[in-house]
Design an enzyme around this catalytic site. Structure first.
Site, mmCIF file in Angstrom:
data_model
loop_
_atom_site.group_PDB
_atom_site.id
_atom_site.type_symbol
_atom_site.label_atom_id
_atom_site.label_comp_id
_atom_site.label_asym_id
_atom_site.label_seq_id
_atom_site.Cartn_x
_atom_site.Cartn_y
_atom_site.Cartn_z
ATOM 1 N N ASP A 108 33.107 31.418 34.603
ATOM 2 C CA ASP A 108 32.354 32.260 34.036
ATOM 3 C C ASP A 108 32.637 32.050 32.381
ATOM 4 O O ASP A 108 33.542 31.361 32.061
ATOM 5 C CB ASP A 108 32.165 33.665 34.393
ATOM 6 C CG ASP A 108 33.449 34.329 34.225
ATOM 7 O OD1 ASP A 108 34.441 33.870 33.698
ATOM 8 O OD2 ASP A 108 33.510 35.456 35.154
ATOM 9 N N LEU A 109 32.106 33.017 31.559
ATOM 10 C CA LEU A 109 32.259 33.007 30.023
ATOM 11 C C LEU A 109 33.798 33.320 29.717
ATOM 12 O O LEU A 109 34.237 32.868 28.743
ATOM 13 C CB LEU A 109 31.279 33.834 29.400
ATOM 14 C CG LEU A 109 29.814 33.553 29.333
ATOM 15 C CD1 LEU A 109 28.868 34.631 28.645
ATOM 16 C CD2 LEU A 109 29.794 32.265 28.645
#
Length: 156
Positions: free
Chosen positions: A32-33
């Site tokens: 994810d980020l």
């Protein structure tokens, strides 16, 4: 012109002392980020490992499904996230049969990085008719699961 070396095959696990080991690597798409593996992906890794475990054990889910006999469905899931995985980590999903019943079985699965447990879970699956009702698993499958649960190696 024939290739000198055979083409690589898809990842496949193997049983070691009746415990299935499935290798995988973390790719950018898994994160994810924050750069950590997205939590739902651990379920995907466990699903792949369970499917591979059944295939390696000699349980042909596809033929059973296509023959209209039945399918497995997850009925219970308990997970504990302990540590994160990151890009390029080499992981191992370790799966062990914990309980076998007439229409279900429970499998403990751990996503490991070396000796570190990243995610630990117990997944219960039920064997269902094509209409979604519980039914007895095929007898040979129960025998395979029972042997694995007792720690016996299998040789399909």
């Amino acid at each position: 012109m024939p290739l000198a070396d055979p083409l690589p095959a898809p990842a496949s696990g193997r049983f070691i002392a009746a415990v299935h080991h499935f290798p995988l690597r973390i790719y950018f798409e898994d994160t994810d980020l924050s750069g950590l593996v997205y939590h739902a992906n651990y379920l995907r890794y466990m699903e792949r490992a369970r499917s591979d475990m059944l295939r390696v054990a000699g349980i042909d889910q596809r033929a059973n499904h296509e023959g209209g006999e039945g399918v497995y469905a997850v009925t219970d899931l308990k997970l504990a996230y302990r540590r994160p995985a990151r890009l390029d980590d080499d992981l191992m999903v370790v799966s062990q049969v914990m309980e076998v019943r007439a229409a279900s079985c429970a499998i403990q699965q751990r996503v490991m990085r070396g000796e570190d447990i990243l995610t630990d879970g117990v997944i219960t699956v039920a064997y269902l008719t094509p209409r979604g009702r519980p039914q007895r698993q095929p007898r040979p499958w129960i025998e395979i699961f029972s042997r694995l649960m007792r720690g016996e190696d299998i040789h399909p």
